[in-house]
Structures are given as C-alpha cells and as structure tokens.
Design a protein around this motif. Structure first.
Motif, PDB file in Angstrom:
ATOM      1  N   PRO A   8       0.814  -1.222   0.000  1.00  0.00           N
ATOM      2  CA  PRO A   8       0.000   0.000   0.000  1.00  0.00           C
ATOM      3  C   PRO A   8       0.847   1.272   0.000  1.00  0.00           C
ATOM      4  CG  PRO A   8      -0.954  -1.605   1.486  1.00  0.00           C
ATOM      5  CD  PRO A   8       0.376  -2.165   1.042  1.00  0.00           C
ATOM      6  N   VAL A   9       1.946   1.266   0.751  1.00  0.00           N
ATOM      7  CA  VAL A   9       2.814   2.445   0.776  1.00  0.00           C
ATOM      8  C   VAL A   9       3.398   2.699  -0.613  1.00  0.00           C
ATOM      9  CG1 VAL A   9       4.948   3.419   1.717  1.00  0.00           C
ATOM     10  CG2 VAL A   9       3.341   2.234   3.231  1.00  0.00           C
ATOM     11  N   GLU A  10       3.887   1.667  -1.272  1.00  0.00           N
ATOM     12  CA  GLU A  10       4.444   1.827  -2.621  1.00  0.00           C
ATOM     13  C   GLU A  10       3.381   2.333  -3.596  1.00  0.00           C
ATOM     14  OE1 GLU A  10       7.859  -1.679  -2.540  1.00  0.00           O
ATOM     15  OE2 GLU A  10       5.796  -2.203  -3.072  1.00  0.00           O
ATOM     16  N   PHE A  11       2.165   1.810  -3.480  1.00  0.00           N
ATOM     17  CA  PHE A  11       1.079   2.265  -4.351  1.00  0.00           C
ATOM     18  C   PHE A  11       0.839   3.761  -4.182  1.00  0.00           C
ATOM     19  CE2 PHE A  11      -3.342   3.500  -4.817  1.00  0.00           C
ATOM     20  CZ  PHE A  11      -3.554   3.196  -6.147  1.00  0.00           C
ATOM     21  N   TRP A  12       0.692   4.202  -2.916  1.00  0.00           N
ATOM     22  CA  TRP A  12       0.381   5.615  -2.686  1.00  0.00           C
ATOM     23  C   TRP A  12       1.555   6.519  -3.021  1.00  0.00           C
ATOM     24  CZ3 TRP A  12      -4.251   7.078  -3.041  1.00  0.00           C
ATOM     25  CH2 TRP A  12      -5.280   6.238  -2.655  1.00  0.00           C
ATOM     26  N   GLU A  13       2.782   6.060  -2.809  1.00  0.00           N
ATOM     27  CA  GLU A  13       3.935   6.860  -3.221  1.00  0.00           C
ATOM     28  C   GLU A  13       3.917   7.078  -4.734  1.00  0.00           C
ATOM     29  OE1 GLU A  13       6.013   8.602  -1.439  1.00  0.00           O
ATOM     30  OE2 GLU A  13       5.368   7.764   0.471  1.00  0.00           O
ATOM     31  N   SER A  14       3.682   6.021  -5.493  1.00  0.00           N
ATOM     32  CA  SER A  14       3.646   6.163  -6.950  1.00  0.00           C
ATOM     33  C   SER A  14       2.451   7.009  -7.388  1.00  0.00           C
ATOM     34  CB  SER A  14       3.645   4.799  -7.637  1.00  0.00           C
ATOM     35  OG  SER A  14       2.480   4.076  -7.352  1.00  0.00           O
ATOM     36  N   VAL A  67      -2.203  13.018   8.778  1.00  0.00           N
ATOM     37  CA  VAL A  67      -1.311  11.882   8.547  1.00  0.00           C
ATOM     38  C   VAL A  67      -1.663  11.205   7.228  1.00  0.00           C
ATOM     39  CG1 VAL A  67      -0.868  11.444  10.993  1.00  0.00           C
ATOM     40  CG2 VAL A  67      -2.773  10.313   9.877  1.00  0.00           C
ATOM     41  N   ASP A  68      -0.696  10.507   6.685  1.00  0.00           N
ATOM     42  CA  ASP A  68      -0.901   9.778   5.437  1.00  0.00           C
ATOM     43  C   ASP A  68       0.119   8.658   5.347  1.00  0.00           C
ATOM     44  OD1 ASP A  68      -0.889   9.262   2.375  1.00  0.00           O
ATOM     45  OD2 ASP A  68      -2.545  10.664   2.667  1.00  0.00           O
ATOM     46  N   LEU A  69      -0.194   7.627   4.586  1.00  0.00           N
ATOM     47  CA  LEU A  69       0.757   6.545   4.336  1.00  0.00           C
ATOM     48  C   LEU A  69       1.937   7.008   3.493  1.00  0.00           C
ATOM     49  CD1 LEU A  69      -1.535   3.495   3.473  1.00  0.00           C
ATOM     50  CD2 LEU A  69      -0.004   3.703   5.419  1.00  0.00           C
ATOM     51  N   SER A  70       1.708   8.002   2.671  1.00  0.00           N
ATOM     52  CA  SER A  70       2.702   8.448   1.699  1.00  0.00           C
ATOM     53  C   SER A  70       3.526   9.627   2.217  1.00  0.00           C
ATOM     54  CB  SER A  70       1.989   8.866   0.410  1.00  0.00           C
ATOM     55  OG  SER A  70       2.863   9.557  -0.445  1.00  0.00           O
ATOM     56  N   TYR A  71       4.855   9.431   2.234  1.00  0.00           N
ATOM     57  CA  TYR A  71       5.738  10.539   2.573  1.00  0.00           C
ATOM     58  C   TYR A  71       5.600  11.657   1.544  1.00  0.00           C
ATOM     59  CZ  TYR A  71       8.113   7.828   6.173  1.00  0.00           C
ATOM     60  OH  TYR A  71       8.403   7.105   7.301  1.00  0.00           O
ATOM     61  N   ARG A  72       5.425  11.305   0.289  1.00  0.00           N
ATOM     62  CA  ARG A  72       5.278  12.308  -0.766  1.00  0.00           C
ATOM     63  C   ARG A  72       4.031  13.158  -0.508  1.00  0.00           C
ATOM     64  NH1 ARG A  72       8.977  13.208  -2.859  1.00  0.00           N
ATOM     65  NH2 ARG A  72       9.341  11.466  -4.193  1.00  0.00           N
ATOM     66  N   ALA A  73       2.925  12.524  -0.143  1.00  0.00           N
ATOM     67  CA  ALA A  73       1.704  13.267   0.158  1.00  0.00           C
ATOM     68  C   ALA A  73       1.942  14.236   1.312  1.00  0.00           C
ATOM     69  CB  ALA A  73       0.566  12.312   0.486  1.00  0.00           C
ATOM     70  N   LEU A  74       2.646  13.787   2.341  1.00  0.00           N
ATOM     71  CA  LEU A  74       2.927  14.661   3.482  1.00  0.00           C
ATOM     72  C   LEU A  74       3.816  15.828   3.082  1.00  0.00           C
ATOM     73  CD1 LEU A  74       3.445  12.016   6.294  1.00  0.00           C
ATOM     74  CD2 LEU A  74       1.517  13.589   6.028  1.00  0.00           C
ATOM     75  N   ASN A  94       4.931  12.075  10.882  1.00  0.00           N
ATOM     76  CA  ASN A  94       5.299  10.987   9.983  1.00  0.00           C
ATOM     77  C   ASN A  94       4.057  10.246   9.502  1.00  0.00           C
ATOM     78  OD1 ASN A  94       8.054  11.111   9.635  1.00  0.00           O
ATOM     79  ND2 ASN A  94       8.459  10.014  11.520  1.00  0.00           N
ATOM     80  N   THR A  95       4.292   9.295   8.642  1.00  0.00           N
ATOM     81  CA  THR A  95       3.185   8.513   8.125  1.00  0.00           C
ATOM     82  C   THR A  95       2.629   7.599   9.204  1.00  0.00           C
ATOM     83  OG1 THR A  95       4.687   6.781   7.413  1.00  0.00           O
ATOM     84  CG2 THR A  95       4.130   8.484   5.790  1.00  0.00           C
ATOM     85  N   ILE A  96       1.423   7.107   8.954  1.00  0.00           N
ATOM     86  CA  ILE A  96       0.806   6.164   9.893  1.00  0.00           C
ATOM     87  C   ILE A  96       1.249   4.755   9.546  1.00  0.00           C
ATOM     88  CG2 ILE A  96      -1.166   7.586  10.448  1.00  0.00           C
ATOM     89  CD1 ILE A  96      -2.785   5.963   8.428  1.00  0.00           C
TER      90      ILE A  96
END
Length: 96
Positions: A8-14, A67-74, A94-96
């Motif tokens: 899920p983290v990789e998905f949201w980062e992309s 908060v978000d799973l994605s560092y990019r979103a943050l 940080n992310t959750i």
C-alpha cells in the motif's frame, strides 16, 4: 492500474509521484457539511493527501494533525499548508 506486487505504501507513493504537488484548495463536501457550523477545535485527518481538508480546517481556526501513508503526500501537504499561511495551525507528523 494497481500492481498487485506493490505494498500500500508503494502504491500511494507512486500515486502522488504522478500528480501535481499543488492543492486544489477545495475541501470535501461532506467535511464542509458536517464541520462548517462547528466551533473550531482539534481535528485528526487520516489520509490527508495533498492537504486540502486539513488546510481548509486550519484556515477556519482548527488545530489539525494530518497523517498519510505516503511521505510524498505529506511533503505536498506541508508545502501547501506553508503556501496557504496555515502551517502554524496544522501538524504533519510521519506517516501512519
């Protein structure tokens, strides 16, 4: 399309890597409907994305933790909060 080998983290980062970092500034309609008449308080936004809802709340005087799973979103949300002048009323941990 979702790659089933991605976490899920990789998905949201992309997902966020592929989009503009700029907030559209428009909060979700349900948020506005349920919160607009309330007095400002504290809010926790899970899955903040680029920060649209968190920034809107902060501009209304709320103390927001986003908060978000994605560092990019943050990163995007923090930059958007800074540009909007609401960074002092929002916290982006940080992310959750």
């Amino acid at each position: 399309m979702h790659n089933l080998d991605q976490t899920p983290v990789e998905f949201w980062e992309s997902h966020y890597d592929a989009m503009s970092p700029h907030s559209n500034g428009i909060p979700g309609k349900m948020l506005v409907r349920f919160v607009d008449s309330l007095a400002p308080a504290s809010a926790l936004e899970l899955g903040c994305g680029r920060g649209d809802d968190a920034i809107w709340l902060a501009k209304k005087g709320w103390q927001v933790t986003a908060v978000d799973l994605s560092y990019r979103a943050l990163e995007y949300a923090a930059a958007n909060a800074q540009r909007s002048g609401s960074a002092s009323r929002s916290s982006l941990p940080n992310t959750i």
